[in-house]
Design a protein around this motif. Structure first.
Motif, mmCIF file in Angstrom:
data_model
loop_
_atom_site.group_PDB
_atom_site.id
_atom_site.type_symbol
_atom_site.label_atom_id
_atom_site.label_comp_id
_atom_site.label_asym_id
_atom_site.label_seq_id
_atom_site.Cartn_x
_atom_site.Cartn_y
_atom_site.Cartn_z
ATOM 1 N N GLU A 237 0.837 -1.215 0.000
ATOM 2 C CA GLU A 237 0.000 0.000 0.000
ATOM 3 C C GLU A 237 0.864 1.254 0.000
ATOM 4 O OE1 GLU A 237 -3.336 2.339 2.705
ATOM 5 O OE2 GLU A 237 -2.164 0.707 3.560
ATOM 6 N N HIS A 238 1.863 1.293 0.867
ATOM 7 C CA HIS A 238 2.701 2.485 0.961
ATOM 8 C C HIS A 238 3.618 2.643 -0.252
ATOM 9 C CE1 HIS A 238 2.160 2.507 5.595
ATOM 10 N NE2 HIS A 238 1.210 3.181 4.974
ATOM 11 N N SER A 239 3.830 1.561 -0.990
ATOM 12 C CA SER A 239 4.678 1.650 -2.183
ATOM 13 C C SER A 239 3.926 2.205 -3.378
ATOM 14 C CB SER A 239 5.236 0.264 -2.535
ATOM 15 O OG SER A 239 6.061 -0.230 -1.508
ATOM 16 N N VAL A 240 2.630 1.994 -3.456
ATOM 17 C CA VAL A 240 1.886 2.386 -4.660
ATOM 18 C C VAL A 240 0.842 3.463 -4.399
ATOM 19 C CG1 VAL A 240 2.187 0.106 -5.669
ATOM 20 C CG2 VAL A 240 0.119 0.584 -4.384
ATOM 21 N N CYS A 241 0.717 3.935 -3.168
ATOM 22 C CA CYS A 241 -0.310 4.954 -2.895
ATOM 23 C C CYS A 241 0.061 6.277 -3.556
ATOM 24 C CB CYS A 241 -0.529 5.130 -1.394
ATOM 25 S SG CYS A 241 0.828 5.966 -0.549
ATOM 26 N N GLU A 242 -0.859 7.201 -3.561
ATOM 27 C CA GLU A 242 -0.704 8.443 -4.308
ATOM 28 C C GLU A 242 0.542 9.228 -3.926
ATOM 29 O OE1 GLU A 242 -2.482 9.914 -6.859
ATOM 30 O OE2 GLU A 242 -3.258 7.891 -6.995
ATOM 31 N N ALA A 243 0.969 9.136 -2.668
ATOM 32 C CA ALA A 243 2.092 9.953 -2.213
ATOM 33 C C ALA A 243 3.402 9.565 -2.877
ATOM 34 C CB ALA A 243 2.236 9.853 -0.693
ATOM 35 N N PRO A 448 -10.159 7.744 -8.061
ATOM 36 C CA PRO A 448 -9.052 7.682 -7.097
ATOM 37 C C PRO A 448 -9.255 8.579 -5.884
ATOM 38 C CG PRO A 448 -8.215 7.879 -9.342
ATOM 39 C CD PRO A 448 -9.694 8.080 -9.413
ATOM 40 N N GLU A 449 -10.020 9.639 -6.061
ATOM 41 C CA GLU A 449 -10.263 10.548 -4.931
ATOM 42 C C GLU A 449 -11.108 9.907 -3.837
ATOM 43 O OE1 GLU A 449 -13.719 11.241 -7.794
ATOM 44 O OE2 GLU A 449 -11.568 10.816 -7.903
ATOM 45 N N LEU A 450 -11.699 8.735 -4.123
ATOM 46 C CA LEU A 450 -12.523 8.037 -3.129
ATOM 47 C C LEU A 450 -11.724 7.001 -2.344
ATOM 48 C CD1 LEU A 450 -15.865 7.426 -5.101
ATOM 49 C CD2 LEU A 450 -15.296 9.276 -3.511
#
Length: 566
Positions: A237-243, A448-450
């Motif tokens: 999750e932390h590898s591919v999330c928006e950030a 993606p905003e959801l």
């Protein structure tokens, strides 16, 4: 014969102690190495671009005198038009810095003028230094942008074809640092050795305790698979999330795969909380004092220890930029609030700690009600969860807010899934889990905003978490078989979760995006980064837990032993 045996035993103890002392010396010198004063020096053949044309923003920069004065946030100077292959960039300032100061380098490949986060290199002027070297990948460079967040006088900015020479100097600070670290490491290793000696007696083997839980006789191996999945998912999750993901839009190559990985991985937090409920809420004869001493120590000691590791190895300069006093205040504040900038995922541990505090009370409640009644409470929480999560999408805020609709409901759901009553509905839960995954994918793919409305304790994740539990528990004959690899990952899964962000941000992602910029293959790079971070996190957790955490737990257990026996 008695004297001979005694001598033999003494020789073994002396040998072990000698090894501990030697390791303490090696580690103390190695960890103190970054305190050594040093300077870079370049040959006269290297290009100084100080007098070249440049553009800048949020900074007053005089290339003739070298005066560099930031006037706003995000100051930078940009040089362009080189189209040559360089090893790196060396920045030299006139006066050594008092406190470490970060430097960020952006660059573009030849004939390119698009700067991006994937082409960045972070370094710093270390305390007492006046040179900083930022190494580049081995390919032609066009644009070079430097972000220096301090007022200084720049003597030179060199584009280096070869790595500059380094001159080291050892001072009193280095010696003092080695001595302090030696004392701390020696004490920790002694207690860690004592702890491992006791553990080997329980297992009858010195190695088994490193990979298996101490209570392996009644260990529930099926939960190991869920723990391993949770650890892998949180990294994914932390590898591919928006950030962290580059600007990949709908229709771009790799977009669908990344969104699919994200949809599968955002169940990680629900799995952690459900596992806590499944293991903690089982009714048993245990006093409040015993419960809190045993459980809170297992969570608080790793939490505080890894938080300090983040500060020392990852963010020491940022935290102590204004001195020791403000730095200690920042650490204390971060530990109290659980919303640290340096360990942003620690909020989940605080959620679990809060549920642990309530767990003894809910054990009593669960023992008094039927499993069917518990299901009714969970269903009610799920319905309220749906209302509070989805009505705001239509600009309607549901007025009733109840804890049972949030993490408390997930906590209870984890326990309920282990009951006989839940077994009758496993197929329904599995079907619901499939609905949850498909819905989550469609939401993050097309809207993606959801993401906020389909992650953490949202209804989709309740369904996915329950579905995964149902699969593992329904196929118990398969998942209850012991696996050393899975059991070992499970043993360190909490520490893997704690350490992975530091490794991801400081090591895996910078190198991963640099590799992707050079070679492409976005999807393969992301998958590779996930696996690399998972492996590195396990290795660090294995070493840190069996030294620092083991030593502190040994001391903690000795202190609390009398309290538990009263």
């Amino acid at each position: 014969m008695k004297n001979a045996n005694t001598t033999g035993n003494n020789s073994i103890k002396i040998g072990a102690f000698s090894i501990i002392v030697l390791l303490s010396v090696i580690l103390s010198v190695a960890l103190s190495w970054y305190k050594v004063s040093y300077s870079f020096s370049v040959s006269t053949e290297e290009k100084n671009i100080m007098q070249d044309e440049f553009i800048s923003d949020n900074v007053e920069f005089n290339s003739s005198t070298g005066e560099y004065i930031p006037v706003n946030n995000d100051p930078w100077i940009l040089f362009q038009g080189y189209n040559d292959e360089f090893d790196g960039v060396l920045v030299e300032i006139e006066e050594p810095v008092i406190n470490a100061s970060p430097v960020t380098l952006y660059w573009t490949a030849a004939n390119s003028d698009i700067l991006s986060e994937s082409h960045t290199k972070n370094s710093q002027f270390d305390e007492g230094q006046k040179t900083c070297y930022l190494k580049l990948p081995s390919y032609a460079v066009n644009y070079v942008r430097l972000d220096i967040d301090r007022e200084c006088v720049i003597k030179g900015i060199y584009l280096c074809h070869e790595s500059p020479e380094i001159t080291y100097g050892f001072g009193s600070e280095f010696v003092i640092s080695v001595l302090i670290r030696f004392a701390i490491i020696l004490i920790l290793l002694i207690f860690a050795y004592k702890s491992h000696a006791e553990r080997s007696k329980k297992f009858g083997h010195p190695v088994k305790g490193l990979f298996l839980n101490e209570n392996s006789a009644d260990h529930k191996y099926e939960y190991d698979y869920l723990r391993t999945l949770a650890a892998l998912c949180v990294i994914a999750e932390h590898s591919v999330c928006e950030a962290y993901t580059p600007n990949v839009s709908l229709g771009d190559p790799g977009y669908g795969t990344l969104r699919f990985i994200l949809a599968l991985s955002i169940c990680c937090n629900v799995l952690y909380v459900m596992l806590s409920g499944a293991l903690i809420l089982v009714p048993r004869e245990e006093s409040f004092k015993t419960f809190y001493i045993k459980r809170l120590g297992k969570v608080l000691i790793p939490l505080v220890s890894y938080f300090l590791l983040y500060i020392i190895q990852g963010y020491h300069n940022e935290v102590f930029a204004d001195g020791i006093g403000p730095g200690m205040k920042e650490i204390f504040k971060g530990l109290l609030t659980g919303r640290s900038d340096y360990m942003p995922h620690m909020w989940l541990v605080y959620v679990i700690l809060g549920l642990y505090i309530l767990a003894p009370l809910f054990r009593i409640v669960i023992a008094k009600i039927s499993e069917g009644t518990l299901l009714g409470i969970i269903v009610a929480g799920f319905i309220f969860n749906c209302l509070t999560t989805y009505l705001p999408i239509a600009d309607i805020n549901f007025g009733i807010d109840t804890p049972i609709a949030g993490w408390l409901g997930v906590f209870l759901l984890g326990y309920y899934m282990t009951t006989e009553h839940a077994k009758k509905y496993y197929w329904i839960f599995i079907a619901g889990g499939l609905v949850g995954i498909v819905t989550a994918f469609l939401m993050v793919y097309y809207r993606p905003e959801l993401l906020y409305h389909t992650s953490n304790w949202t209804p989709n994740m309740w369904l996915v978490g329950a579905g995964l539990f149902a699969v593992v528990l329904k196929c118990k004959k398969i998942f209850s078989r012991p696996s050393v690899i899975i059991a070992s990952i499970s043993k360190y899964n909490f520490s893997i979760m704690l350490i992975h962000v530091l490794l991801l941000l400081k090591f895996v992602l910078p190198y991963g995006w640099s590799f992707e910029a050079d070679h492409g293959h976005l999807t393969l790079c992301v998958i590779g980064m996930i696996l690399a971070c998972f492996i590195f996190s396990y290795v660090v957790a294995f070493v840190f837990d069996n030294t620092v955490i083991t030593a502190i737990n040994y001391i903690y257990n000795k202190i609390t032993k009398k309290a538990l026996t009263k």
